[in-house]
Motif scaffolding. Sequence first.
Motif, PDB file in Angstrom:
ATOM      1  N   ALA A  82       0.832  -1.196   0.000  1.00  0.00           N
ATOM      2  CA  ALA A  82       0.000   0.000   0.000  1.00  0.00           C
ATOM      3  C   ALA A  82       0.868   1.248   0.000  1.00  0.00           C
ATOM      4  N   PHE A  83       1.970   1.162   0.726  1.00  0.00           N
ATOM      5  CA  PHE A  83       2.866   2.322   0.820  1.00  0.00           C
ATOM      6  C   PHE A  83       3.625   2.536  -0.485  1.00  0.00           C
ATOM      7  N   SER A  84       3.999   1.440  -1.160  1.00  0.00           N
ATOM      8  CA  SER A  84       4.838   1.549  -2.339  1.00  0.00           C
ATOM      9  C   SER A  84       4.040   1.803  -3.616  1.00  0.00           C
ATOM     10  N   THR A  85       2.752   1.504  -3.624  1.00  0.00           N
ATOM     11  CA  THR A  85       1.945   1.725  -4.818  1.00  0.00           C
ATOM     12  C   THR A  85       1.729   3.218  -5.031  1.00  0.00           C
ATOM     13  N   PRO A  86       2.109   3.745  -6.198  1.00  0.00           N
ATOM     14  CA  PRO A  86       1.903   5.175  -6.468  1.00  0.00           C
ATOM     15  C   PRO A  86       0.427   5.539  -6.347  1.00  0.00           C
ATOM     16  N   GLN A  87       0.165   6.662  -5.751  1.00  0.00           N
ATOM     17  CA  GLN A  87      -1.199   7.093  -5.502  1.00  0.00           C
ATOM     18  C   GLN A  87      -1.612   8.218  -6.447  1.00  0.00           C
ATOM     19  N   PRO A  88      -2.928   8.355  -6.720  1.00  0.00           N
ATOM     20  CA  PRO A  88      -3.407   9.435  -7.585  1.00  0.00           C
ATOM     21  C   PRO A  88      -2.899  10.802  -7.126  1.00  0.00           C
ATOM     22  N   GLY A  89      -2.406  11.572  -8.072  1.00  0.00           N
ATOM     23  CA  GLY A  89      -1.844  12.879  -7.768  1.00  0.00           C
ATOM     24  C   GLY A  89      -0.343  12.864  -7.587  1.00  0.00           C
ATOM     25  N   ALA A 114      18.129  21.650 -29.946  1.00  0.00           N
ATOM     26  CA  ALA A 114      17.736  22.157 -28.626  1.00  0.00           C
ATOM     27  C   ALA A 114      16.257  21.926 -28.356  1.00  0.00           C
ATOM     28  N   LYS A 115      15.445  21.778 -29.408  1.00  0.00           N
ATOM     29  CA  LYS A 115      14.007  21.569 -29.242  1.00  0.00           C
ATOM     30  C   LYS A 115      13.700  20.249 -28.544  1.00  0.00           C
ATOM     31  N   ALA A 116      14.578  19.268 -28.696  1.00  0.00           N
ATOM     32  CA  ALA A 116      14.375  17.983 -28.026  1.00  0.00           C
ATOM     33  C   ALA A 116      14.460  18.157 -26.510  1.00  0.00           C
ATOM     34  N   PHE A 117      15.330  19.055 -26.060  1.00  0.00           N
ATOM     35  CA  PHE A 117      15.463  19.317 -24.625  1.00  0.00           C
ATOM     36  C   PHE A 117      14.246  20.098 -24.112  1.00  0.00           C
ATOM     37  N   ASP A 118      13.705  20.969 -24.962  1.00  0.00           N
ATOM     38  CA  ASP A 118      12.464  21.656 -24.598  1.00  0.00           C
ATOM     39  C   ASP A 118      11.342  20.639 -24.393  1.00  0.00           C
ATOM     40  N   GLU A 119      11.271  19.666 -25.302  1.00  0.00           N
ATOM     41  CA  GLU A 119      10.238  18.624 -25.214  1.00  0.00           C
ATOM     42  C   GLU A 119      10.374  17.850 -23.909  1.00  0.00           C
ATOM     43  N   TYR A 120      11.594  17.490 -23.580  1.00  0.00           N
ATOM     44  CA  TYR A 120      11.868  16.751 -22.346  1.00  0.00           C
ATOM     45  C   TYR A 120      11.413  17.564 -21.134  1.00  0.00           C
ATOM     46  N   CYS A 121      11.842  18.806 -21.060  1.00  0.00           N
ATOM     47  CA  CYS A 121      11.527  19.643 -19.896  1.00  0.00           C
ATOM     48  C   CYS A 121      10.029  19.931 -19.795  1.00  0.00           C
ATOM     49  N   GLU A 122       9.411  20.281 -20.903  1.00  0.00           N
ATOM     50  CA  GLU A 122       7.989  20.613 -20.892  1.00  0.00           C
ATOM     51  C   GLU A 122       7.144  19.411 -20.494  1.00  0.00           C
ATOM     52  N   TYR A 164       4.422  22.596 -13.649  1.00  0.00           N
ATOM     53  CA  TYR A 164       3.231  22.747 -14.499  1.00  0.00           C
ATOM     54  C   TYR A 164       2.598  21.360 -14.683  1.00  0.00           C
ATOM     55  N   PRO A 165       1.846  20.891 -13.687  1.00  0.00           N
ATOM     56  CA  PRO A 165       1.311  19.526 -13.723  1.00  0.00           C
ATOM     57  C   PRO A 165       0.397  19.236 -14.910  1.00  0.00           C
ATOM     58  N   ASN A 166      -0.297  20.238 -15.411  1.00  0.00           N
ATOM     59  CA  ASN A 166      -1.203  20.018 -16.541  1.00  0.00           C
ATOM     60  C   ASN A 166      -0.466  19.691 -17.835  1.00  0.00           C
ATOM     61  N   GLU A 167       0.840  19.963 -17.861  1.00  0.00           N
ATOM     62  CA  GLU A 167       1.638  19.662 -19.047  1.00  0.00           C
ATOM     63  C   GLU A 167       2.212  18.243 -19.003  1.00  0.00           C
ATOM     64  N   MET A 168       2.044  17.583 -17.866  1.00  0.00           N
ATOM     65  CA  MET A 168       2.641  16.265 -17.694  1.00  0.00           C
ATOM     66  C   MET A 168       1.767  15.164 -18.272  1.00  0.00           C
ATOM     67  N   TYR A 226       0.163   1.999 -16.803  1.00  0.00           N
ATOM     68  CA  TYR A 226      -0.504   2.108 -18.102  1.00  0.00           C
ATOM     69  C   TYR A 226      -0.595   3.580 -18.491  1.00  0.00           C
ATOM     70  N   LEU A 227       0.043   3.916 -19.609  1.00  0.00           N
ATOM     71  CA  LEU A 227       0.078   5.290 -20.087  1.00  0.00           C
ATOM     72  C   LEU A 227      -1.263   5.665 -20.710  1.00  0.00           C
ATOM     73  N   THR A 228      -1.894   6.744 -20.233  1.00  0.00           N
ATOM     74  CA  THR A 228      -3.188   7.156 -20.779  1.00  0.00           C
ATOM     75  C   THR A 228      -3.098   8.455 -21.574  1.00  0.00           C
ATOM     76  N   ASP A 229      -2.044   9.191 -21.411  1.00  0.00           N
ATOM     77  CA  ASP A 229      -1.823  10.404 -22.208  1.00  0.00           C
ATOM     78  C   ASP A 229      -0.331  10.599 -22.366  1.00  0.00           C
ATOM     79  N   GLY A 230       0.118  10.723 -23.603  1.00  0.00           N
ATOM     80  CA  GLY A 230       1.550  10.919 -23.825  1.00  0.00           C
ATOM     81  C   GLY A 230       2.170   9.952 -24.813  1.00  0.00           C
ATOM     82  N   HIS A 231       1.333   9.162 -25.513  1.00  0.00           N
ATOM     83  CA  HIS A 231       1.873   8.184 -26.452  1.00  0.00           C
ATOM     84  C   HIS A 231       2.688   8.841 -27.568  1.00  0.00           C
ATOM     85  N   HIS A 232       2.251  10.018 -28.019  1.00  0.00           N
ATOM     86  CA  HIS A 232       2.982  10.701 -29.091  1.00  0.00           C
ATOM     87  C   HIS A 232       4.276  11.330 -28.585  1.00  0.00           C
TER      88      HIS A 232
END
Length: 306
Positions: free
Chosen positions: A21-28, A62-70, A101-105, A117-123
């Motif tokens: 229970a402690f090790s399972t990542p929790q919502p948020g 340099a745009k690849a690093f922007d993608e990583y950070c964003e 900026y959590p909404n960008e994650m 299971y990835l639900t947003d971010g496949h691209h």
Amino acid sequence: MRLHSWTIGLVLCALTAQVQAFSTPQPGQVIEVALEQLHPTQAVVGFDQIYYSLGLFADKPAKAFDEYCETNGQGEADQVPKNAELLRPASFTCKRAVGTYPNEMKTVVVGPGGQLYLTDGHHSFTTLWETPGAGPRLKMWVKVTDDFSRSPNLATFWQRMEAARKVWLKDNQGQTLLPAQLPAHLGFKNLQDDTFRSLVYFTRKAAYGKPTDGAIAPEFLEFYWGNWLRTQIDLGSYNLNKKGGYKDAIEAVAQRMVSLAPGSKVGDSGFTARQLGGMTQLDHSELEKTFDKKLPYVIDYRKTRD
């Protein structure tokens, strides 16, 4: 005092449950994972959308690093020395801390056995998977939205995922798939190409925007549009290997999208055009930006894949 073996067993079971229970990542929670640890919740992506990014990175590294950070919720890249490498995060810096900026994650759901299971971010993540100097072992930060790890079996887990609209069970022709047919990993060799998904992406801000109904953007939004458009437009009429042909296809898709009444359902998505961010009038200036700034990268990168 001597404990009976069954008492010891109960204590161990309780401790194990507490640890799990402690090790399972929790919502948020925000967690760091390698791309190869993420299980896709869709079998398809728009290759051309990814080609655009890869072509851009090849032209402007340099745009690849922007993608990583964003994508990590850190804003743009800050200091990127010539010897910087994505696989060595200490070799460059981002403007903000992880999760600023959590909404960008990108988002994940925790499934049975702790599988993510990835639900947003496949691209975005397939782009980084395919980017030279990055790849499957690249570690990224993601945001947990749900913990379905206590589902008694995979069948129940997938039922919960479908009920929450967090899985896209269609192939690149719009035919239904079973959860067992989803790929185990990201990357071009594992995912199918859905051209309509790319075409919808290229109409962003011109024919649709971020949904405002309930301030919630449904997962797989572009797929809902693309699957409907598949019944509306014959792509065989366009030469997508030429800029002019691709431009005509994007414009046809955009025109069809804005022609749909705001209250009309978008195919079998269950959502209306308004709920999916559909516009009622085409923004030609935004479309021209796409033609000038994005489309050349797509056409040029396609040639490198031949």
